[in-house]
Design a protein around this motif. Structure first.
Motif, mmCIF file in Angstrom:
data_model
loop_
_atom_site.group_PDB
_atom_site.id
_atom_site.type_symbol
_atom_site.label_atom_id
_atom_site.label_comp_id
_atom_site.label_asym_id
_atom_site.label_seq_id
_atom_site.Cartn_x
_atom_site.Cartn_y
_atom_site.Cartn_z
ATOM 1 N N LEU A 160 16.229 19.395 116.653
ATOM 2 C CA LEU A 160 17.536 20.024 116.828
ATOM 3 C C LEU A 160 17.578 21.370 116.113
ATOM 4 O O LEU A 160 17.579 21.430 114.880
ATOM 5 C CB LEU A 160 18.628 19.103 116.285
ATOM 6 N N ALA A 161 17.600 22.458 116.886
ATOM 7 C CA ALA A 161 17.753 23.802 116.319
ATOM 8 C C ALA A 161 19.245 24.069 116.175
ATOM 9 O O ALA A 161 19.896 24.585 117.075
ATOM 10 C CB ALA A 161 17.091 24.841 117.213
ATOM 11 N N SER A 162 19.781 23.706 115.018
ATOM 12 C CA SER A 162 21.224 23.679 114.839
ATOM 13 C C SER A 162 21.763 24.796 113.965
ATOM 14 O O SER A 162 22.977 24.923 113.805
ATOM 15 C CB SER A 162 21.626 22.335 114.211
ATOM 16 N N SER A 163 20.880 25.612 113.394
ATOM 17 C CA SER A 163 21.331 26.648 112.470
ATOM 18 C C SER A 163 20.809 28.017 112.909
ATOM 19 O O SER A 163 19.902 28.125 113.745
ATOM 20 C CB SER A 163 20.853 26.352 111.049
ATOM 21 N N GLU A 164 21.375 29.053 112.348
ATOM 22 C CA GLU A 164 21.028 30.411 112.738
ATOM 23 C C GLU A 164 19.548 30.691 112.511
ATOM 24 O O GLU A 164 19.008 30.460 111.434
ATOM 25 C CB GLU A 164 21.861 31.414 111.943
ATOM 26 N N GLY A 165 18.868 31.168 113.563
ATOM 27 C CA GLY A 165 17.460 31.519 113.473
ATOM 28 C C GLY A 165 16.524 30.341 113.337
ATOM 29 O O GLY A 165 15.333 30.515 113.030
ATOM 30 N N ALA A 166 16.998 29.128 113.559
ATOM 31 C CA ALA A 166 16.178 27.928 113.343
ATOM 32 C C ALA A 166 14.968 27.912 114.256
ATOM 33 O O ALA A 166 15.062 28.173 115.454
ATOM 34 C CB ALA A 166 17.023 26.680 113.563
ATOM 35 N N GLN A 167 13.815 27.569 113.674
ATOM 36 C CA GLN A 167 12.586 27.343 114.412
ATOM 37 C C GLN A 167 12.172 25.899 114.116
ATOM 38 O O GLN A 167 11.707 25.579 113.024
ATOM 39 C CB GLN A 167 11.497 28.325 113.997
ATOM 40 N N SER A 168 12.357 25.029 115.094
ATOM 41 C CA SER A 168 12.236 23.590 114.892
ATOM 42 C C SER A 168 11.122 23.042 115.770
ATOM 43 O O SER A 168 11.103 23.278 116.975
ATOM 44 C CB SER A 168 13.550 22.893 115.241
ATOM 45 N N THR A 169 10.198 22.273 115.156
ATOM 46 C CA THR A 169 9.014 21.816 115.881
ATOM 47 C C THR A 169 8.713 20.359 115.557
ATOM 48 O O THR A 169 8.736 19.952 114.397
ATOM 49 C CB THR A 169 7.781 22.657 115.507
#
Length: 415
Positions: free
Chosen positions: A317-326
């Motif tokens: 879940l990319a839930s925040s500003e600029g999030a890079q989620s893998t």
């Protein structure tokens, strides 16, 4: 009644300035609480292991050669346990400030937490490593297994890390089966397997992790490449639980599971998602080298909301500003639905689930699984079935991807 006091089952090592401190327990520790009221703040723990604290250039080290055991059992009529402190099966390892402070602790055996009843502010089966400020290092290691068994009570969200309530650090889960690492320079390692078992009259108001939690730059690891382990959540029954995560969770951190993870739900009410793999919220990376899976058998009326999504793999879940989620799973992710279960508001997803929340920045969620499978053996009402992965981009900029590099399959045998 304890007001702002910690309870430590092992030893205490505190080093500040340029000091050096060591605490060693040659054997096991055991903490049993039958009647206890704690009214403190986020700084406090009830821990079966050691307390290790440093600042400045201090160096503190703790060791327990055996196992740690913590039991909360207010079984008598006039007994009760209420606490605002996190219940900790292992040790609390903290760097409060400083540029070269170091704190470390090693438990050579297993850590065990058993909760029979009470109202608690979060449970961690293993140890906690924290770097609250500065550039020091905090390292917590559990060489054996970490287990949490909850047979009754109410468990609220974990809050820790400050001597004032207004600055305390809340984290998403209520229960963590493994360990927790918070802050850049914080590392928590479990060499053995981790698990959470929930039985009976239990209310858990937020997430349950079978594995460990990495937050705000922290790093957690379960097992080793040449010594894989398992991480699991097992629910035989529960009044109410939140999201169930078989593996680890990363929220601004990095989490690795060398092995496999799973969630099994036999009965009870699940108010959230069920993930056989791990969970990323905001920026972060989760990696699983083995298989992940969900077996869901909790029966309920088709009109009652239950288990919004059943996800065999990770939720990213990319839930925040600029999030890079893998999220990456090297093995097979799977979901099996049995009995009279209903999934009325989400879907059954064999692979992983990536989602980007609305935003104008270039946030991204990426989930990859080698193979995935869904098996439907029963169920009254199932909103949808996806054999592979699911990706959602709600609005705005950014990207969400979910990839199966091998094969995906769906088998419907009943329901």
């Amino acid at each position: 009644t304890f007001n702002g006091a910690e309870l430590v089952g092992g030893g205490s090592a505190s080093a500040h300035g340029t000091g050096i401190a060591t605490a060693t327990v040659n054997g096991d520790t055991k903490v049993t609480i039958n009647s206890y009221t704690h009214d403190g703040n986020g700084l406090d723990y009830i821990m079966a292991g050691n307390k290790v604290l440093t600042s400045g250039q201090g160096k503190a080290q703790g060791t327990i050669t055996g196992n740690t055991n913590l039991t909360i059992d207010p079984s008598a009529e006039d007994q009760g346990v209420t606490t605002t402190a996190v219940v900790l099966g292992g040790s609390g390892v903290r760097v409060s400030s400083g540029n070269s402070a170091s704190a470390s602790d090693t438990i050579n055996g297993n850590t065990n937490v058993t909760i029979e009843d009470g109202t608690l502010a979060g449970v961690v089966g293993g140890s906690i490593a924290e770097v609250l400020s500065g550039t020091g290092s905090a390292t917590a290691t559990v060489k054996g297994d970490s287990t949490v068994t909850i047979n009754g009570g109410t468990i609220n969200q974990i809050t820790f890390g400050s001597d004032t309530e207004s600055a305390a650090v809340p984290v998403d889960p209520s229960v963590v089966g493994g360990s927790l690492a918070y802050g850049t320079g914080a590392t928590a390692t479990n060499n053995g397997s981790t698990s959470v078992t929930i039985n009976g009259d239990v209310t858990i108001n937020d997430k349950v992790l079978g594995g460990s939690l990495a937050q705000n730059g922290g790093t957690v690891t379960l097992g080793a490449k040449d010594a894989p382990v398992t991480s699991a959540v097992v629910v035989t029954d529960a009044d109410s639980v939140g999201d169930l995560v078989g593996g680890n969770m990363a929220e601004g951190g990095t989490a690795t599971l060398n092995g496999s993870s799973s969630v099994q739900v036999a009965a009870g009410t699940v108010k959230g998602d069920v993930m056989g793999g791990s969970y990323v919220r905001g920026s972060g990376t989760v990696t699983t080298t083995g298989n992940t899976g969900v077996v869901f058998s909790a029966g309920n009326a088709a009109t009652v909301s239950q288990a919004e999504y059943l996800v065999g793999g990770d939720k990213v879940l990319a839930s925040s500003e600029g999030a890079q989620s893998t999220g990456t799973i090297s093995g097979t992710s799977s979901v099996t639905v049995n009995g009279n279960a209903s999934v009325t508001t989400g879907a059954v997803v064999g692979g992983s689930f990536s989602r980007v929340l609305a935003g104008t920045d270039n946030r991204a969620a990426s989930a990859t699984v080698a193979n995935s499978v869904v098996t439907i053996n029963g169920g009254q009402s199932i909103a949808g079935v996806v054999g592979g992965g699911l990706s959602e981009h709600l609005s705005g900029e950014g990207s969400a991807t979910s990839t199966i590099t091998g094969t995906s399959a769906v088998y419907v045998n009943g329901g």
